[in-house]
Scaffold this motif. Structure first.
Motif, PDB file in Angstrom:
ATOM      1  N   ASP A   1       2.987   1.370 -16.703  1.00  0.00           N
ATOM      2  CA  ASP A   1       3.317   1.293 -14.531  1.00  0.00           C
ATOM      3  C   ASP A   1       2.648  -0.079 -14.319  1.00  0.00           C
ATOM      4  OD1 ASP A   1       2.741   2.406 -11.996  1.00  0.00           O
ATOM      5  OD2 ASP A   1       0.522   2.966 -12.481  1.00  0.00           O
ATOM      6  N   SER A   2       1.994  -0.767 -14.919  1.00  0.00           N
ATOM      7  CA  SER A   2       1.696  -2.332 -14.438  1.00  0.00           C
ATOM      8  C   SER A   2       2.995  -2.503 -14.880  1.00  0.00           C
ATOM      9  CB  SER A   2      -0.304  -3.005 -15.134  1.00  0.00           C
ATOM     10  OG  SER A   2      -0.938  -1.864 -15.354  1.00  0.00           O
TER      11      SER A   2
ATOM     12  N   CYS B   1       5.192  -2.176 -14.992  1.00  0.00           N
ATOM     13  CA  CYS B   1       6.487  -1.924 -13.841  1.00  0.00           C
ATOM     14  C   CYS B   1       6.733  -3.066 -12.612  1.00  0.00           C
ATOM     15  CB  CYS B   1       6.920  -0.608 -14.192  1.00  0.00           C
ATOM     16  SG  CYS B   1       8.103   0.290 -15.400  1.00  0.00           S
ATOM     17  N   GLY B   2       4.910  -2.006 -12.009  1.00  0.00           N
ATOM     18  CA  GLY B   2       4.064  -2.759 -10.522  1.00  0.00           C
ATOM     19  C   GLY B   2       4.416  -3.674 -10.300  1.00  0.00           C
TER      20      GLY B   2
ATOM     21  N   SER C   1       2.505   2.392  -6.999  1.00  0.00           N
ATOM     22  CA  SER C   1       3.237   3.279  -7.045  1.00  0.00           C
ATOM     23  C   SER C   1       3.466   4.670  -6.184  1.00  0.00           C
ATOM     24  CB  SER C   1       2.980   3.480  -8.956  1.00  0.00           C
ATOM     25  OG  SER C   1       2.524   2.428  -9.522  1.00  0.00           O
TER      26      SER C   1
ATOM     27  N   GLU D   1       6.019   6.989  -7.342  1.00  0.00           N
ATOM     28  CA  GLU D   1       5.500   8.473  -8.442  1.00  0.00           C
ATOM     29  C   GLU D   1       6.357   7.483 -10.004  1.00  0.00           C
ATOM     30  OE1 GLU D   1       8.765   9.188 -10.180  1.00  0.00           O
ATOM     31  OE2 GLU D   1      10.137   8.112  -9.208  1.00  0.00           O
ATOM     32  N   PHE D   2       5.742   8.061 -11.055  1.00  0.00           N
ATOM     33  CA  PHE D   2       6.924   7.858 -12.846  1.00  0.00           C
ATOM     34  C   PHE D   2       7.030   8.442 -13.119  1.00  0.00           C
ATOM     35  CE2 PHE D   2       2.417   5.782 -12.543  1.00  0.00           C
ATOM     36  CZ  PHE D   2       2.025   6.810 -13.292  1.00  0.00           C
TER      37      PHE D   2
ATOM     38  N   ALA E   1      10.527   4.298 -12.314  1.00  0.00           N
ATOM     39  CA  ALA E   1       8.947   4.905 -11.753  1.00  0.00           C
ATOM     40  C   ALA E   1       9.597   4.276  -9.719  1.00  0.00           C
ATOM     41  CB  ALA E   1       7.800   3.663 -12.005  1.00  0.00           C
ATOM     42  N   THR E   2       9.700   4.888  -9.177  1.00  0.00           N
ATOM     43  CA  THR E   2       9.965   4.271  -7.941  1.00  0.00           C
ATOM     44  C   THR E   2       8.299   3.462  -7.394  1.00  0.00           C
ATOM     45  OG1 THR E   2      10.976   6.038  -7.683  1.00  0.00           O
ATOM     46  CG2 THR E   2      10.406   5.079  -5.449  1.00  0.00           C
ATOM     47  N   MET E   3       8.347   1.995  -7.081  1.00  0.00           N
ATOM     48  CA  MET E   3       7.441   1.569  -6.495  1.00  0.00           C
ATOM     49  C   MET E   3       7.979   1.191  -4.759  1.00  0.00           C
ATOM     50  SD  MET E   3       5.107   0.409  -8.861  1.00  0.00           S
ATOM     51  CE  MET E   3       5.327   1.347 -10.567  1.00  0.00           C
TER      52      MET E   3
ATOM     53  N   GLN F   1      -7.674  -0.326  -9.842  1.00  0.00           N
ATOM     54  CA  GLN F   1      -6.095  -1.430  -9.528  1.00  0.00           C
ATOM     55  C   GLN F   1      -6.568  -2.308  -8.685  1.00  0.00           C
ATOM     56  OE1 GLN F   1      -6.310  -0.144  -6.267  1.00  0.00           O
ATOM     57  NE2 GLN F   1      -4.263   0.813  -5.817  1.00  0.00           N
TER      58      GLN F   1
END
Lengths: 149, 149, 149, 149
Positions: free
Chosen positions: C64-65, C67-68, C83, C85-86, C135-137, D49
């Protein structure tokens, strides 16, 4: 939940009616409340997967539409909705004579709305919970109708 | 990737042919390799959402079928496949005259197979990547054909 | 992919450094390119699940990190990322001495960025692909720093 | 829901206690019922975060553990549980002094269990629903303890 657009029912019904796929599947919009929408589709051979049950794609299509309509019902006038993503878990085969999809809003933001959707198969023994979805919907400004500018 | 069943092509084509929804959408199985399958569907008004593009439900249906067939292509003889879950991100509107869905196996286990699927819209300007899916597929033993017992 | 902010590297490194969890897990940002980021974490007993492998929560946190940060690297100056969602599929146990997470942008929009992330376990036998994420950011305007107004 | 293993509480508590990550995050198992588990974690700087809220990875880790434990609570003796996949939508920032994660079983099959998990942030103004997950869990036969063979 409270609709900001008093004409939310007309907006949702009009959006659903313009979805060619819903007519092609034989799906009907059977209930519209603020933040909550129900869609139904009857089982028939054109909608099956290889074992004769409703195809996961049909279940997904009607739950997605129910979620999108639920999101749209809470948006201000002049909005349209598009699906960003969704995930569905198929809990049981969608057997039976009819499928009921229910979408409801979990969180309505300014641009992003998160919905939960569920599908139930109506069988002779009662309702079977056959799928659950979470979906992210996005609000877009509707283009001005012709001549409005 | 190597198919364990030398007749994998027949198995996949037969499974696809029994999916009533695929015919109803006008989808065709255009390529079958071990662990990799392509499905195509032409755009037409019956398959649209409210803005005239292909409905997310159509995109999802054909990518799900491509993934399921890709999983099935690597399974031993006597297997059938069902979708446990899938998630799709819609990256761009599915405009254009045709949609190409490609499914491929990321990991094939004894009971669970994980697939990635992607959809591309064919437009006059070229291919547009319009959706990506991850799917979990489950292997079930096929019932014996009639008379086999 | 091209970064719109020439200082994207500093922005990403600063955002990562402010994530208390990354330090607590011992994760390090090892590569930053426009639209592509790598994070690594070494295995240790504090990060395990009940069978002694890396906990799915650790794998998810670092992917997640990654991707963000990949999404942030393509955003204009003054942006922050959250974030929406993922979804992650765990393909194999995260055994081995180190986990490498790679995030990359699939589609960068004005407000929404979609990323794909993957995790690889480094073992004595080589890299094992152990997880894949989509993932959607979401881009948010950073608040003005103190005194800037 | 009915537990098939009368010692389900011990099994779940033992599985949770062996998850090194839960101790490292300071998470506690606060409730175990058949098919339903609660996990809590207190906010602290090591878990944040870049904006000072709980990292999505922390939220995900504790909801995943709650779901896995909920699935395990319904499995027969001699079972262990692994996560196949999960998807989480982050509905609101996880601010506040504590996070409560609740996992519950939607469908328990012979090998696959589907769970829903939710996370609530405890703030001075009350509970805020900050995340929702669906997860697919897989049952594996536990290896025989030493000497049992």
């Amino acid at each position: 939940m409270v609709a900001r657009n008093p004409r939310y029912g007309d907006v949702v019904r009009s959006s659903f009616a313009r979805q060619g796929l819903m007519a092609h599947l034989g799906a009907e919009l059977t209930q519209v409340e603020p933040g909550s929408v129900e869609v139904r589709v009857r089982s028939r051979p054109e909608l099956t997967q290889q074992h004769g049950f409703l195809h996961a794609g049909v279940t997904t299509s009607v739950v997605d539409s129910a979620c999108g309509c639920a999101a749209l019902s809470l948006m201000p006038a002049g909005s349209e909705v598009v699906s960003v993503e969704f995930k569905i878990n198929l809990l049981a085969p969608a057997r039976g004579h009819e499928l009921v999809a229910r979408g409801r809003v979990l969180r309505a933001g300014r641009t992003i709305t998160v919905c939960q959707g569920d599908a139930y198969a109506l069988t002779d023994e009662g309702e079977v919970h056959c799928a659950t979805m979470t979906a992210t919907m996005f609000r877009v400004e509707a283009p001005e109708p012709d001549g409005a500018a």
